[in-house]
Write an enzyme that holds these catalytic residues in place. Structure first.
Site, PDB file in Angstrom:
ATOM      1  N   PRO A 148      -7.886   0.112   1.178  1.00  0.00           N
ATOM      2  CA  PRO A 148      -7.946   0.058   2.638  1.00  0.00           C
ATOM      3  C   PRO A 148      -6.553   0.127   3.266  1.00  0.00           C
ATOM      4  O   PRO A 148      -6.379   0.745   4.328  1.00  0.00           O
ATOM      5  CB  PRO A 148      -8.625  -1.287   2.922  1.00  0.00           C
ATOM      6  CG  PRO A 148      -9.434  -1.557   1.694  1.00  0.00           C
ATOM      7  CD  PRO A 148      -8.626  -1.013   0.559  1.00  0.00           C
ATOM      8  N   TYR A 149      -5.561  -0.507   2.626  1.00  0.00           N
ATOM      9  CA  TYR A 149      -4.183  -0.416   3.117  1.00  0.00           C
ATOM     10  C   TYR A 149      -3.747   1.044   3.209  1.00  0.00           C
ATOM     11  O   TYR A 149      -3.216   1.495   4.228  1.00  0.00           O
ATOM     12  CB  TYR A 149      -3.251  -1.185   2.190  1.00  0.00           C
ATOM     13  CG  TYR A 149      -1.782  -0.916   2.425  1.00  0.00           C
ATOM     14  CD1 TYR A 149      -1.110  -1.489   3.499  1.00  0.00           C
ATOM     15  CD2 TYR A 149      -1.067  -0.067   1.569  1.00  0.00           C
ATOM     16  CE1 TYR A 149       0.244  -1.225   3.721  1.00  0.00           C
ATOM     17  CE2 TYR A 149       0.277   0.191   1.777  1.00  0.00           C
ATOM     18  CZ  TYR A 149       0.926  -0.381   2.850  1.00  0.00           C
ATOM     19  OH  TYR A 149       2.259  -0.122   3.069  1.00  0.00           O
ATOM     20  N   GLY A 150      -3.966   1.790   2.128  1.00  0.00           N
ATOM     21  CA  GLY A 150      -3.579   3.200   2.123  1.00  0.00           C
ATOM     22  C   GLY A 150      -4.290   3.997   3.201  1.00  0.00           C
ATOM     23  O   GLY A 150      -3.709   4.904   3.815  1.00  0.00           O
TER      24      GLY A 150
END
Length: 317
Positions: A148-150
């Protein structure tokens, strides 16, 4: 000139502020001191900057603050602010990643439409590639983030492109490949490895240790930012790697030699969102920015280890 650095109290942001002040610029630093790691660490990052008359620290949230006055007289924006951490970005924490990575970037770009910026430099991440289809990875490879960060870093990077395409905001994105060095965040691998070894604890690694990373020393990342702020190119994304692709096991061997001790290693299960390999093709950054990393992995590890040793001595005093 007058420049804005968001995320100024973070790891890379504070190093960048220090360099900009040394170069004679007026620096407006912004940070909202998110609780991802202790506020005291961020305050320590900027403690030596506060006495400088050319440095102004503003504590505000880019997701809610009135941002147009923030850009008054600013010629370059270095947008380093983000909610960091691949492993923490799953589940209920995702909302904060949307807020600080996507919404904050969109609002800052919206404010930049009305400003006459020379450059808007966005700190992206190699996490946007996910498990890339080839190594070294060039900017032509299709991004397929696996965390999700990416996803949020890629979304914000795409926002910088569309504000350049539609409104002429002179944006450039730098895709950092695992930045390390003195001042590194406490949640990052090298910091954790070195600290555990110095405190006589097992060094914990996820997986078998044969995963590789292209590690980038922080001063090389800072140099890429300085060059990006001055370059002619806009509307592009560039890889910023360190030319030091090694396995985690090789890193641990080097740390044992640097610290002059045998490390006790504890293997933990692989984590969701962690990619197996990263390797940056920096041909484009070299051509457009004149970027060439200068600090090799062994030297960089020595510098980070020395910093952490001094930090422990200071804490014990």
């Amino acid at each position: 000139m007058r420049v804005l650095v968001t995320g100024c109290a973070g790891f890379i942001g504070s190093h960048l502020c220090r360099r900009l002040l040394a170069d004679g610029h007026e620096v407006v630093g912004v940070d909202c001191f998110t609780p991802y790691y202790p506020r005291a660490i961020k305050e320590a990052n900027v403690a030596d900057l506060l006495p400088d008359p050319n440095f102004t620290l503003l504590e505000l949230d880019l997701a809610t603050a009135d941002l147009r006055p923030l850009l008054d007289g600013v010629e370059i924006v270095y947008h380093q602010a983000a909610q960091a951490g691949v492993r923490a970005s799953w589940g209920t924490q995702f909302e904060s990643y949307i807020r600080h990575n996507v919404l904050a970037t969109q609002r800052l770009l919206e404010a930049a439409k009305a400003s006459r910026l020379r450059k808007f430099v966005y700190a992206s991440s190699s996490s946007i590639y996910g498990d890339a289809e080839c190594y070294p990875t060039s900017e032509d490879v299709v991004p397929r983030p696996v965390s999700p960060y990416g996803v949020t870093k890629l979304a914000a990077e795409q926002l910088t492109y569309l504000y350049w395409k539609n409104y002429g905001v002179p944006t450039i994105a730098l895709r950092y490949f695992t930045v390390y060095g003195p001042g590194q965040r406490p949640d990052m691998a090298f910091h954790k490895f070195i600290l555990a070894a110095l405190q006589g604890r097992p060094v914990q690694i996820y997986g078998d240790g044969n995963q590789t990373r292209d590690f980038t020393f922080v001063e090389d990342a800072v140099e890429a930012n300085i060059s990006a702020g001055q370059c002619e190119a806009s509307g592009v994304a560039l890889n910023v790697g360190g030319g030091s692709r090694v396995t985690v096991n090789e890193v641990l061997q080097m740390l044992g030699e640097i610290l002059q001790m045998e490390l006790v290693v504890e293997h933990l299960p692989p984590q969701k969102g962690d990619v197996r390999h990263t390797s940056a093709d920096i041909t484009l950054a070299s051509r457009l920015l004149g970027y060439e990393p200068k600090v090799d992995i062994k030297t960089g590890l020595e510098l980070e280890a020395a910093w952490l040793q001094q930090l422990l001595v200071a804490r014990a005093a």
